[in-house]
Motif scaffolding. Structure first.
Motif, mmCIF file in Angstrom:
data_model
loop_
_atom_site.group_PDB
_atom_site.id
_atom_site.type_symbol
_atom_site.label_atom_id
_atom_site.label_comp_id
_atom_site.label_asym_id
_atom_site.label_seq_id
_atom_site.Cartn_x
_atom_site.Cartn_y
_atom_site.Cartn_z
ATOM 1 N N ALA A 25 0.829 -1.202 0.000
ATOM 2 C CA ALA A 25 0.000 0.000 0.000
ATOM 3 C C ALA A 25 0.866 1.256 0.000
ATOM 4 C CB ALA A 25 -0.928 -0.005 1.216
ATOM 5 N N VAL A 26 1.948 1.238 0.773
ATOM 6 C CA VAL A 26 2.852 2.383 0.799
ATOM 7 C C VAL A 26 3.462 2.607 -0.579
ATOM 8 C CG1 VAL A 26 5.050 3.243 1.700
ATOM 9 C CG2 VAL A 26 3.387 2.225 3.249
ATOM 10 N N TRP A 215 -1.060 -1.281 -11.915
ATOM 11 C CA TRP A 215 -1.606 -2.466 -11.239
ATOM 12 C C TRP A 215 -1.691 -2.222 -9.737
ATOM 13 C CZ3 TRP A 215 1.011 -5.642 -7.660
ATOM 14 C CH2 TRP A 215 0.277 -6.752 -7.230
ATOM 15 N N LEU A 216 -0.636 -1.648 -9.163
ATOM 16 C CA LEU A 216 -0.650 -1.381 -7.726
ATOM 17 C C LEU A 216 -1.785 -0.436 -7.345
ATOM 18 C CD1 LEU A 216 3.072 -0.901 -6.635
ATOM 19 C CD2 LEU A 216 1.455 -2.575 -5.742
ATOM 20 N N ARG A 217 -1.918 0.631 -8.095
ATOM 21 C CA ARG A 217 -2.892 1.648 -7.713
ATOM 22 C C ARG A 217 -4.335 1.207 -7.958
ATOM 23 N NH1 ARG A 217 -0.560 7.821 -8.222
ATOM 24 N NH2 ARG A 217 0.894 7.516 -6.499
ATOM 25 N N THR A 218 -4.568 0.441 -8.988
ATOM 26 C CA THR A 218 -5.944 -0.008 -9.241
ATOM 27 C C THR A 218 -6.394 -1.070 -8.248
ATOM 28 O OG1 THR A 218 -5.086 -1.587 -10.876
ATOM 29 C CG2 THR A 218 -5.913 0.515 -11.711
ATOM 30 N N THR A 219 -5.476 -1.686 -7.544
ATOM 31 C CA THR A 219 -5.852 -2.714 -6.575
ATOM 32 C C THR A 219 -5.820 -2.227 -5.130
ATOM 33 O OG1 THR A 219 -3.557 -3.524 -6.528
ATOM 34 C CG2 THR A 219 -5.059 -4.593 -8.070
ATOM 35 N N LEU A 220 -5.522 -0.943 -4.919
ATOM 36 C CA LEU A 220 -5.505 -0.417 -3.556
ATOM 37 C C LEU A 220 -6.936 -0.226 -3.040
ATOM 38 C CD1 LEU A 220 -2.741 2.345 -3.709
ATOM 39 C CD2 LEU A 220 -2.589 0.096 -2.629
ATOM 40 N N PRO A 221 -7.176 -0.478 -1.756
ATOM 41 C CA PRO A 221 -8.497 -0.233 -1.183
ATOM 42 C C PRO A 221 -8.772 1.261 -1.067
ATOM 43 C CG PRO A 221 -6.962 -0.863 0.536
ATOM 44 C CD PRO A 221 -6.238 -1.052 -0.766
ATOM 45 N N GLU A 222 -10.015 1.648 -1.236
ATOM 46 C CA GLU A 222 -10.408 3.045 -1.119
ATOM 47 C C GLU A 222 -10.532 3.436 0.350
ATOM 48 O OE1 GLU A 222 -10.610 6.461 -1.626
ATOM 49 O OE2 GLU A 222 -10.898 5.590 -3.625
ATOM 50 N N THR A 223 -10.183 4.695 0.654
ATOM 51 C CA THR A 223 -10.256 5.166 2.041
ATOM 52 C C THR A 223 -11.210 6.341 2.221
ATOM 53 O OG1 THR A 223 -8.405 6.697 1.717
ATOM 54 C CG2 THR A 223 -7.868 4.461 2.460
ATOM 55 N N LEU A 224 -11.672 6.952 1.137
ATOM 56 C CA LEU A 224 -12.479 8.163 1.256
ATOM 57 C C LEU A 224 -13.767 7.932 2.029
ATOM 58 C CD1 LEU A 224 -13.013 11.135 0.581
ATOM 59 C CD2 LEU A 224 -14.026 10.385 -1.584
ATOM 60 N N HIS A 225 -14.440 6.797 1.753
ATOM 61 C CA HIS A 225 -15.746 6.547 2.361
ATOM 62 C C HIS A 225 -15.664 5.595 3.546
ATOM 63 C CE1 HIS A 225 -17.202 8.593 -1.152
ATOM 64 N NE2 HIS A 225 -16.651 7.694 -1.934
ATOM 65 N N ARG A 226 -14.481 5.436 4.104
ATOM 66 C CA ARG A 226 -14.313 4.539 5.242
ATOM 67 C C ARG A 226 -15.081 5.063 6.453
ATOM 68 N NH1 ARG A 226 -8.330 3.126 7.038
ATOM 69 N NH2 ARG A 226 -8.576 1.848 5.194
ATOM 70 N N PRO A 227 -15.754 4.185 7.183
ATOM 71 C CA PRO A 227 -16.439 4.619 8.416
ATOM 72 C C PRO A 227 -15.429 5.151 9.422
ATOM 73 C CG PRO A 227 -17.158 2.435 7.756
ATOM 74 C CD PRO A 227 -15.981 2.764 6.897
ATOM 75 N N LYS A 228 -15.835 6.154 10.179
ATOM 76 C CA LYS A 228 -14.943 6.710 11.177
ATOM 77 C C LYS A 228 -15.715 6.999 12.455
ATOM 78 C CE LYS A 228 -15.568 11.440 9.448
ATOM 79 N NZ LYS A 228 -14.898 12.644 8.972
#
Length: 438
Positions: A25-26, A215-228
């Motif tokens: 991810a990094v 490939w790396l970027r298209t498989t990263l999980p999204e964080t914008l709509h993560r519950p907080k």
């Protein structure tokens, strides 16, 4: 528990409650920065050859200046890209914005690497190169904000500082890699081959990351709509004023950071032209400061997770401010290897630490709804205004005043301005981290 969240489906990706930021991810988040600064170093190293290929002129200096002007053209479109791609990351998601930025950036480098010379296709050659630089500048403008926001949001609360520190560290890694590859090509190829196609090899090595990076970027999980976790209720007007104040302070700190970074990058030329030291020592100066910068950036993030953001911003910044003039005075008077390598190395080590803490503090302090766009915009404007002018300003100051300590004075002004802004920034670390600095 801080840094944890319930398992929930976010688009096609499942985010687990105990997820920790992984090396993949990094790398996926920072590979765009790696490509950006690799290209920066490569283009600078081969500016003469690129100028001769695309901007032939009877005067070699005119050819070089046209090449450098084309490189600087990318600064013009950075703010535009920051606004467009940064706001896109806040509306749609970090991952699609990062993927779009990387695709545009890689394609622009590929176009630059394969464009035929002026002798082959005439005026179309410089036009294609200028277009590629404008596209790349647009993409780079929208790169830092979304990726910084992503690293902060993807990391657990107790490791945000270290995660975000990979953003500035990746810049140093790429600059070092670009310099090393340029040096290797210069040592292993004839002068004729280097001028004809050696620089293209260096650029193509950067463009080769396109499939892997996408490939790396298209498989990263999204964080914008993560519950907080629920946040305290704050009046919209108060929140708006706080965000504007933080953006203003952040711009000053980023301007300070940009000036210091670009002046430090000028040290090879400064050592050669002003101090008249040997070429190997001058180039070793850049290699040492880049290497130390990598360690310092990561150390700054690690310390920010343990001692709080403000503490790690302010005290190392004060130390670097007090060190700047004595270090440069030592360098100018002795012009020795120990002064250049040891003095600048120590100054880079101390002076880089506070900016990693700033990166995470800025990302944490901005509202999530504008985090990517706001960070991208102030970063792009700081780079465009102060990054593009730092080295010419230093060269001009030395020429006009005849004072070899001119870089120190410019860095002192920038450091002092950054310190003032840092002193006014709030602590944003999670409560557990903040207690450690009390």
């Amino acid at each position: 528990m801080a840094g944890q969240f319930t398992r929930k489906k976010l688009g096609p990706v499942l985010i687990a409650a105990d997820q920790r930021l992984t090396g993949r991810a990094v790398l996926g988040a920072t590979i765009g920065n790696i490509l950006e600064f690799y290209d920066f170093g490569t283009y600078s190293f081969f500016a003469i050859q690129i100028g001769q290929a695309f901007f032939p002129a009877s005067d070699p200096f005119a050819s070089l200046m046209m090449s450098l002007a084309t490189f600087g053209a990318g600064f013009v479109t950075r703010p535009i890209g920051a606004i467009v791609l940064g706001s896109y990351s806040d509306r749609v998601g970090r991952q699609p914005a990062m993927t779009t930025s990387f695709a545009m950036m890689s394609t622009a480098i590929l176009v630059l690497a394969v464009t035929p010379s002026y002798e082959t296709i005439g005026i179309a050659a410089p036009l294609l190169v200028i277009f590629a630089r404008l596209v790349q500048g647009f993409a780079l403008g929208g790169e830092v904000g979304p990726t910084t926001a992503y690293l902060m949001e993807a990391a657990p609360a107790e490791a945000r500082g270290l995660a975000v520190s990979f953003q500035p560290a990746s810049q140093q890694i790429a600059a070092t890699a670009g310099a090393l590859i340029g040096e290797i090509l210069a040592l292993t190829m004839t002068s004729e081959a280097l001028h004809a196609y050696g620089w293209r090899i260096a650029l193509l090595l950067g463009a080769a990351t396109l499939p892997f990076g996408l490939w790396l970027r298209t498989t990263l999980p999204e964080t914008l709509h993560r519950p907080k976790a629920p946040a305290p209720v704050v009046r919209p007007v108060r929140r708006s004023l706080a965000a504007r104040r933080l953006i203003s302070l952040g711009f000053v700190v980023l301007a300070s950071c940009t000036i210091i970074t670009y002046v430090t990058g000028y040290m090879t030329t400064y050592a050669l032209n002003t101090l008249q030291v040997s070429a190997p020592l001058a180039f070793a100066t850049t290699l040492v400061t880049n290497t130390v910068g990598i360690a310092a950036a990561l150390l700054g993030g690690w310390l920010a997770d343990r001692a709080g953001r403000r503490y790690i911003m302010i005290w190392p910044q004060i130390t670097a401010l007090l060190m700047t003039y004595p270090v440069f005075l030592w360098i100018v008077e002795s012009r020795s290897a120990i002064a250049l390598l040891g003095g600048l190395g120590a100054l880079t080590l101390i002076g880089t630490i506070p900016y990693s803490a700033f990166y995470v503090s800025m990302a944490e302090g901005l509202p999530k709804s504008i985090r990517g766009g706001a960070f991208a915009t102030i970063y792009a404007f700081a780079i465009a205004i102060f990054g593009g002018t730092a080295q010419p300003v230093v060269a001009w100051l030395i020429h006009v005043t005849g004072n070899t300590l001119a870089p120190a004075w410019y860095m002192l002004v920038a450091s002092a301005a950054g310190l003032c802004a840092m002193l006014m920034m709030p602590e944003t670390a999670p409560p557990k981290t903040s207690k450690r600095c009390e």
